[in-house]
Design a protein around this motif. Structure first.
Motif, mmCIF file in Angstrom:
data_model
loop_
_atom_site.group_PDB
_atom_site.id
_atom_site.type_symbol
_atom_site.label_atom_id
_atom_site.label_comp_id
_atom_site.label_asym_id
_atom_site.label_seq_id
_atom_site.Cartn_x
_atom_site.Cartn_y
_atom_site.Cartn_z
ATOM 1 N N ALA A 84 41.830 76.949 -104.690
ATOM 2 C CA ALA A 84 41.469 77.847 -103.585
ATOM 3 C C ALA A 84 41.541 77.097 -102.256
ATOM 4 N N ASP A 85 42.300 77.674 -101.317
ATOM 5 C CA ASP A 85 42.449 77.111 -99.950
ATOM 6 C C ASP A 85 43.055 75.715 -99.945
ATOM 7 N N MET A 86 43.650 75.251 -101.045
ATOM 8 C CA MET A 86 44.271 73.920 -101.084
ATOM 9 C C MET A 86 45.715 74.027 -100.577
ATOM 10 N N PRO A 87 46.173 73.096 -99.732
ATOM 11 C CA PRO A 87 47.591 73.086 -99.364
ATOM 12 C C PRO A 87 48.443 72.912 -100.626
ATOM 13 N N ALA A 88 49.496 73.691 -100.736
ATOM 14 C CA ALA A 88 50.312 73.639 -101.953
ATOM 15 C C ALA A 88 51.721 74.127 -101.637
ATOM 16 N N LEU B 164 56.226 76.724 -98.835
ATOM 17 C CA LEU B 164 54.908 76.134 -98.630
ATOM 18 C C LEU B 164 53.862 77.242 -98.554
ATOM 19 N N ARG B 165 52.703 76.975 -99.085
ATOM 20 C CA ARG B 165 51.625 77.962 -99.056
ATOM 21 C C ARG B 165 51.078 78.082 -97.638
ATOM 22 N N ILE B 166 50.999 79.296 -97.167
ATOM 23 C CA ILE B 166 50.430 79.584 -95.848
ATOM 24 C C ILE B 166 48.957 79.915 -96.036
ATOM 25 N N ALA B 167 48.135 79.505 -95.066
ATOM 26 C CA ALA B 167 46.693 79.755 -95.166
ATOM 27 C C ALA B 167 46.424 81.236 -95.421
ATOM 28 N N GLY B 168 45.592 81.510 -96.416
ATOM 29 C CA GLY B 168 45.252 82.889 -96.742
ATOM 30 C C GLY B 168 46.128 83.493 -97.807
ATOM 31 N N LEU C 277 48.729 81.947 -104.582
ATOM 32 C CA LEU C 277 49.837 81.222 -105.194
ATOM 33 C C LEU C 277 50.940 82.183 -105.628
ATOM 34 N N GLU C 278 50.563 83.389 -106.084
ATOM 35 C CA GLU C 278 51.556 84.383 -106.472
ATOM 36 C C GLU C 278 52.429 84.763 -105.283
ATOM 37 N N GLN C 279 51.812 84.929 -104.121
ATOM 38 C CA GLN C 279 52.585 85.276 -102.926
ATOM 39 C C GLN C 279 53.514 84.126 -102.524
ATOM 40 N N THR C 280 53.017 82.909 -102.607
ATOM 41 C CA THR C 280 53.848 81.746 -102.281
ATOM 42 C C THR C 280 55.019 81.639 -103.249
ATOM 43 N N LEU C 281 54.744 81.877 -104.531
ATOM 44 C CA LEU C 281 55.805 81.845 -105.536
ATOM 45 C C LEU C 281 56.850 82.931 -105.266
#
Length: 592
Positions: A469-473, A560-564, A567-571
């Protein structure tokens, strides 16, 4: 079952069986919560419930995915229909089912569309509820998922009936302890009464009138008080014709004891205090206490003493001894794990079943602290447990202990605080659930792993959402090039080998705590923790440099994961990037 489920004899029996379980309105329990979680993960459902169908309501013993909801009306419960049959009931789209399309949970929150429920059928044949899963989109279970859900329902029934038996065993132990305590109290009261009578006899002298007797050794004359006559069930004023007649009320072995005591008193002046069996004139077998001695009164030798019926006290002592034997047998031979410990966790008693569970002898455990059999990181928890039970008077849960061979044992316990002569101690009753614990762990692990490549599957992303949760990824999506040709040319066995080798290739290049996920088919993803743009670029460059180590060519896309974002959205962004690259690549080839 009657369609209304309210008036039939079968329904009354079912409701009574449900009440007998004493499961309604009880607090959550880890075992049932583990079962619903496993059901949700195995079926890919956001909601799983263990429901109990009461007379007017549907109550949730375990609730995974519907926080804050404890029960619903039975009249709008899909599970009320599921318990009418013996097999799993599946509703693929509740909106199109005339039975449920107007139910509150369908037209309103949580907008249920898909339902699958396996009835919880007790060994008595009564169906008391369901293990069910819900989803907000129409769909169907696979045969493997249906089978898994039914097996988990059987495990739930086993847990319910095992819990019921454990409660009955605990109540039996409690009843025996209460019975023993009452008998001890009655015995103590009778003992005090006897001592009071002895004091009275002492105050009234050697020739007490009530419950007294006198025998003149010179003339052979015997006198009994009215109370002594009453005890023998002869009329008041009865006088034995001889010493032998007085002794005739005693069985033969007791007569010998009385004769020996009288002879000793005549020779030494020593008194006697005996408890002996006696048969009254009416044929009633009783126990009496005779206290006496030989003395000289007015120059004549006489036997003077007191006589008392102690049948009740004798029976109380016998009953207490019998109860102690029963309690000891329960303690020694119970399959349950029973022990007592003090406020510091020092073992005062432990039964053989508990010692066997730890692979040790009882003698090796007595006097030891329970923390001696715990891993260091668990000992702080034990301090909290001791504080709770000495504050609240009881405690329940699961304790982890280290057996003699180094293996871990897990005990489900329900312990109560007790007191004896002002000393408080804990009476502990537990069940060894080690096998069940590891089976649940294995089921949970299987539910989040791809069986072919041993990569995590898509359901594991739900856990990562919480862990990261809330981790840069960063997420990198992969698709294998021309994989269909491998299957078509060389067969699916070769295709499976390629998938396994590619998964190993990705794992070798994924630093901890990164995760490799097989999304399905020939699609994979790598999730990198604590990743920024520079770190992602370096990782991608290294992957390109080592591409010749891969068993097959591949395409990739990264985001890259954007704040908020989840992980599904980033994927999903990484997927989009992958397909954009593929379209550009195809466009360049077409231009050539």
């Amino acid at each position: 079952m009657d369609a209304k489920g309210l008036e039939t004899d079968d329904e009354r029996e079912r409701l009574q069986r449900l009440l007998d379980l004493r499961l309604l309105d009880t607090p959550p329990e880890p075992l049932f919560d583990a079962l619903t979680r496993a059901a949700a993960e195995l079926t890919g459902s956001p909601v799983a419930l263990v429901t109990l169908i009461d007379q007017q309501r549907q109550w949730f013993k375990s609730n995974y995915g519907l926080p804050g909801v404890e029960s619903t009306a039975r009249s709008t419960a899909i599970c009320d229909y599921a318990i009418r049959g013996e097999e799993l009931m599946e509703v693929r789209d509740a909106r199109g089912d005339v039975r449920f399309s107007r139910f509150d949970i369908v037209v309103g929150e949580p907008h249920v569309r898909f339902y699958a429920g396996a009835p919880l059928t007790l060994s008595s044949g009564h169906r008391v509820g369901t293990l069910c899963v819900l989803d907000t989109v129409p769909r169907a279970l696979s045969e493997q998922q249906r089978s898994a859900l039914q097996q988990l329902a059987k495990a739930t029934v086993a847990a319910i009936e095992l819990r019921e038996q454990l409660m009955k065993n605990q109540e039996a132990l409690t009843d025996n302890a209460l019975e023993l305590s009452a008998q001890v109290q009655r015995g103590a009261a009778l003992e005090r009464q006897l001592r009071a009578s002895e004091a009275f006899l002492e105050r009234t002298g050697r020739t007490a009138g009530v419950g007294g007797y006198e025998a003149d050794l010179e003339s052979g004359q015997i006198l009994w008080s009215d109370e002594t006559c009453r005890i023998h069930e002869v009329p008041p004023g009865f006088t034995p014709a001889s010493y032998e007649q007085a002794l005739s009320f005693y069985p033969e072995p007791a007569r010998e004891v009385v004769n020996a005591a009288v002879q000793r008193s005549v020779e030494t002046g020593e008194g006697w205090d005996l408890e002996l069996p006696l048969v009254t004139r009416g044929g009633r077998a009783i126990w009496v206490r005779t206290v006496g001695r030989m003395d000289v009164v007015d120059g004549r030798r006489k036997l003077l003493g007191a006589f008392q019926d102690v049948t009740m006290r004798h029976r109380a002592v016998q009953a207490m001894e019998a109860s102690e034997r029963r309690f000891r047998k329960i303690f020694e031979f119970s399959l349950g794990l029973i022990c007592t410990h003090d406020a510091h966790g020092v073992l005062l008693n432990i039964n053989p079943a508990a010692a066997r569970s730890l692979g040790m002898d009882v003698s090796a455990l007595l006097g030891r602290e329970l923390t001696d059999f715990m891993q260091p990181e668990r000992r702080a928890w034990f301090g909290d447990y001791l504080a709770e039970i000495y504050r609240e008077g009881n405690a329940s849960g699961t304790i982890e202990l280290v057996a003699r061979d180094g293996t871990l044992r897990y005990w489900n316990f329900h312990n109560v605080l007790d007191e004896d002569d002002g000393e408080r101690y804990v009476l502990a009753h537990a069940q060894d659930v080690t096998s069940q614990y590891w089976q649940e762990r294995r089921l949970r692990e299987l539910s989040r792993r791809d069986p072919l490549t041993n990569c995590f599957n898509r359901r594991y992303l739900l856990e990562l959402e919480t862990l990261w949760a809330d981790m840069p990824a960063a997420c990198v999506a992969f698709d294998l090039d021309h994989f269909k040709q491998v299957n078509d040319t060389h067969g699916h066995q070769r295709g499976d080998q390629v998938l396994v080798s590619f998964a190993d290739f990705l794992r070798r290049h994924t630093p901890e705590p990164g995760v490799v996920v097989r999304l399905g088919g020939d699609e994979f993803a790598v999730l990198l923790a604590h990743a920024d743009a520079e770190g992602l670029a370096q990782w991608m460059a290294q992957l390109r440099a080592d591409a010749d180590q891969s068993p097959i060519g591949f395409s990739k896309g990264a985001a890259l994961r954007i704040a908020g974002q989840t992980l599904e959205q980033t994927l999903a962004h990484a997927d989009q990037e992958l397909y954009r690259k593929r379209r550009r690549h195809r466009s360049r080839r077409a231009g050539d």
